[in-house]
Design a protein around this motif. Sequence first.
Motif, PDB file in Angstrom:
ATOM      1  N   ASP A 169      11.009  -2.292  10.028  1.00 18.79           N
ATOM      2  CA  ASP A 169      11.967  -1.726  10.985  1.00 18.79           C
ATOM      3  C   ASP A 169      13.005  -0.850  10.291  1.00 18.79           C
ATOM      4  O   ASP A 169      14.010  -0.490  10.896  1.00 18.79           O
ATOM      5  N   ALA A 170      12.761  -0.511   9.020  1.00 21.39           N
ATOM      6  CA  ALA A 170      13.693   0.367   8.293  1.00 21.39           C
ATOM      7  C   ALA A 170      12.958   0.947   7.099  1.00 21.39           C
ATOM      8  O   ALA A 170      11.937   0.399   6.657  1.00 21.39           O
ATOM      9  N   VAL A 171      13.494   2.076   6.606  1.00 15.55           N
ATOM     10  CA  VAL A 171      12.939   2.663   5.391  1.00 15.55           C
ATOM     11  C   VAL A 171      14.101   2.864   4.413  1.00 15.55           C
ATOM     12  O   VAL A 171      15.153   3.377   4.798  1.00 15.55           O
ATOM     13  N   VAL A 172      13.899   2.446   3.191  1.00 18.79           N
ATOM     14  CA  VAL A 172      14.893   2.644   2.138  1.00 18.79           C
ATOM     15  C   VAL A 172      14.444   3.825   1.299  1.00 18.79           C
ATOM     16  O   VAL A 172      13.284   3.876   0.859  1.00 18.79           O
ATOM     17  N   MET A 173      15.347   4.789   1.107  1.00 23.43           N
ATOM     18  CA  MET A 173      14.938   5.981   0.372  1.00 23.43           C
ATOM     19  C   MET A 173      14.656   5.642  -1.089  1.00 23.43           C
ATOM     20  O   MET A 173      15.285   4.759  -1.671  1.00 23.43           O
ATOM     21  N   VAL A 174      13.698   6.366  -1.664  1.00 20.88           N
ATOM     22  CA  VAL A 174      13.200   6.036  -3.002  1.00 20.88           C
ATOM     23  C   VAL A 174      14.328   6.059  -4.027  1.00 20.88           C
ATOM     24  O   VAL A 174      14.334   5.292  -4.989  1.00 20.88           O
ATOM     25  N   GLU A 175      15.333   6.910  -3.806  1.00 23.50           N
ATOM     26  CA  GLU A 175      16.458   7.014  -4.749  1.00 23.50           C
ATOM     27  C   GLU A 175      17.262   5.716  -4.813  1.00 23.50           C
ATOM     28  O   GLU A 175      18.039   5.520  -5.742  1.00 23.50           O
ATOM     29  N   GLN A 176      17.108   4.838  -3.800  1.00 25.88           N
ATOM     30  CA  GLN A 176      17.862   3.576  -3.797  1.00 25.88           C
ATOM     31  C   GLN A 176      16.968   2.394  -4.165  1.00 25.88           C
ATOM     32  O   GLN A 176      17.214   1.261  -3.756  1.00 25.88           O
ATOM     33  N   THR A 177      15.903   2.688  -4.911  1.00 24.50           N
ATOM     34  CA  THR A 177      14.989   1.617  -5.330  1.00 24.50           C
ATOM     35  C   THR A 177      14.654   1.792  -6.810  1.00 24.50           C
ATOM     36  O   THR A 177      14.903   2.849  -7.380  1.00 24.50           O
ATOM     37  N   ALA A 178      14.081   0.745  -7.415  1.00 30.16           N
ATOM     38  CA  ALA A 178      13.579   0.848  -8.793  1.00 30.16           C
ATOM     39  C   ALA A 178      12.202   0.202  -8.833  1.00 30.16           C
ATOM     40  O   ALA A 178      12.034  -0.930  -8.354  1.00 30.16           O
ATOM     41  N   LEU A 179      11.246   0.958  -9.375  1.00 25.99           N
ATOM     42  CA  LEU A 179       9.885   0.424  -9.489  1.00 25.99           C
ATOM     43  C   LEU A 179       9.844  -0.521 -10.683  1.00 25.99           C
ATOM     44  O   LEU A 179      10.215  -0.136 -11.802  1.00 25.99           O
ATOM     45  N   LEU A 180       9.418  -1.777 -10.468  1.00 25.96           N
ATOM     46  CA  LEU A 180       9.411  -2.757 -11.560  1.00 25.96           C
ATOM     47  C   LEU A 180       8.088  -2.702 -12.321  1.00 25.96           C
ATOM     48  O   LEU A 180       8.049  -2.746 -13.542  1.00 25.96           O
ATOM     49  N   ASP A 181       6.990  -2.642 -11.569  1.00 25.18           N
ATOM     50  CA  ASP A 181       5.660  -2.380 -12.153  1.00 25.18           C
ATOM     51  C   ASP A 181       4.808  -1.791 -11.046  1.00 25.18           C
ATOM     52  O   ASP A 181       5.340  -1.396 -10.016  1.00 25.18           O
ATOM     53  N   ASP A 182       3.487  -1.729 -11.211  1.00 26.69           N
ATOM     54  CA  ASP A 182       2.611  -1.077 -10.234  1.00 26.69           C
ATOM     55  C   ASP A 182       2.738  -1.659  -8.837  1.00 26.69           C
ATOM     56  O   ASP A 182       2.492  -0.980  -7.843  1.00 26.69           O
TER      57      ASP A 182
ATOM     58  N   GLU B 192       0.873  -1.194   0.000  1.00 27.02           N
ATOM     59  CA  GLU B 192       0.000   0.000   0.000  1.00 27.02           C
ATOM     60  C   GLU B 192       0.897   1.227   0.000  1.00 27.02           C
ATOM     61  O   GLU B 192       2.130   1.113   0.055  1.00 27.02           O
ATOM     62  N   GLU B 193       0.278   2.392  -0.071  1.00 29.64           N
ATOM     63  CA  GLU B 193       1.023   3.648  -0.029  1.00 29.64           C
ATOM     64  C   GLU B 193       0.501   4.460   1.166  1.00 29.64           C
ATOM     65  O   GLU B 193      -0.708   4.609   1.327  1.00 29.64           O
ATOM     66  N   VAL B 194       1.436   4.945   2.022  1.00 33.42           N
ATOM     67  CA  VAL B 194       1.026   5.732   3.199  1.00 33.42           C
ATOM     68  C   VAL B 194       1.669   7.119   3.095  1.00 33.42           C
ATOM     69  O   VAL B 194       2.892   7.243   3.066  1.00 33.42           O
ATOM     70  N   THR B 195       0.829   8.141   3.039  1.00 36.81           N
ATOM     71  CA  THR B 195       1.329   9.524   2.986  1.00 36.81           C
ATOM     72  C   THR B 195       1.205  10.136   4.380  1.00 36.81           C
ATOM     73  O   THR B 195       0.493   9.594   5.246  1.00 36.81           O
ATOM     74  N   ALA B 196       1.889  11.274   4.604  1.00 31.51           N
ATOM     75  CA  ALA B 196       1.812  11.960   5.905  1.00 31.51           C
ATOM     76  C   ALA B 196       0.359  12.323   6.176  1.00 31.51           C
ATOM     77  O   ALA B 196      -0.334  12.825   5.288  1.00 31.51           O
TER      78      ALA B 196
END
Length: 407
Positions: A105-118, A74-78
């Motif tokens: 127990d951790a968050v990986v910043m979006v810059e260190q990820t790649a979206l593969l599909d939805d 899911e997606e959680v915004t402030a």
Amino acid sequence: MTLLSVEDALKLVLEHAQPLAPRNIPAAEALGCVLAEAIASDIDSPPHDKSIVDGYAVCSADVARPGAELTILEEVTAGAVPAREVTAGSATRIMTGAPLPAGADAVVMVEQTALLDDSRVRIDAPAVRAGQNIMRRAASLARGQEVLAPLKRLRAIELGLLAEVGRTTIRAIPQPGVAVLATGNELVDAGQSPGPGQIRNSNGPLLAALVRQTGARPAELGIARDEAADLAARISAGLTHDVLVLSGGVSAGVLDLVPQVLAERGVQQVFHKVNLKPGKPLWFGTLARANSPPCLVFGLPGNPVSTLVCFELFVRPAVQKLQGQEPRGLRKATAALTCEHRQSGQRPAYWPAVVGCAAHSHPEVTPLSWRGSGDLRTLTDANALASFPAGERTFCAGENVEVLLIE
Ligand code: AMP
Ligand code: MG
């Protein structure tokens, strides 16, 4: 007659200056006021474990090696709350400030990820630690914790903190109201061109700004003529404030009417004349009032540098005491003279000077060559007043003297 010393004069001023009564003040109007209560927090801050980056909440053990591919739950915004628990093989897309989902127990910043599909993301972060990019609940402050102590002067930062802990009204010592009145037939406003025999009123704006620097509220009452009626009317207006600061009219000239008019308005003289240079004609008194504390009245000599010196030595500490603060006046330091200095005369002197301090070395002070107490221009080069005790003597280069650091 021996003149009152600076120390004894200051003692008398401070005996008459008592802290103002605290009041309930809207926080939005409390900038510069002094807190009169302890402020405790009614919340934890942050109120939940939160992400401090935009990215993906994960189980750190799950992504120990780069390249792990996870299902996005899911997606959680402030401002939103997570509904799903993060388990092995999954992640929640999360924005800065949003609550951490259960299981993560951790968050990986979006810059260190790649979206593969939805619904799939690859984690490219080199090493993910437990706790990474998370600010724990109450890490900044905990509910019930004292966050501000009494006697704290409220700056912009403290007003922000008051809002964070839900305080819209506080108990505080209000800013003292300080009326500023320049006197002299020769004076015209700064916006005018002086005619023959006239000069501009520099003390009014100088004093109003000094008052503001001390954390008090100035009320400029303009220029009074050296005439009993005009002086009386403006002085009466000034006596409704906590402090009235006048400039000019307290020396021995034929039109120096200020002490007499103050006496006629019921102001009791505490002292007139102090052993210092510049500033000897300084006048101080108080007006007793039925429903409020006495008004403190300072008659400062009119020369701008005398005005400044007397303000710093006597008015600033008085205002500090009215605010419930330690009446320390300007910050003091010891500095070594960079050159010889000749001190002459029987009065202790406060001399415009430049204090400098190279890294890790003892402060040095250079007295400025100035043209006397009417020379405000030279003072613009100064950042200190060097203090020389009374007596004829030559101070050598390298000798230590006390300096008052001008703000
Ligand atoms: P007084 O203390 O009234 O005898 O003034 C001493 C000197 O300070 C005189 O040269 C005045 O013209 C000058 N003076 C007095 N009031 C002011 C003022 N508000 N701004 C600038 N100079 C002033
Ligand atoms: Mg005058």
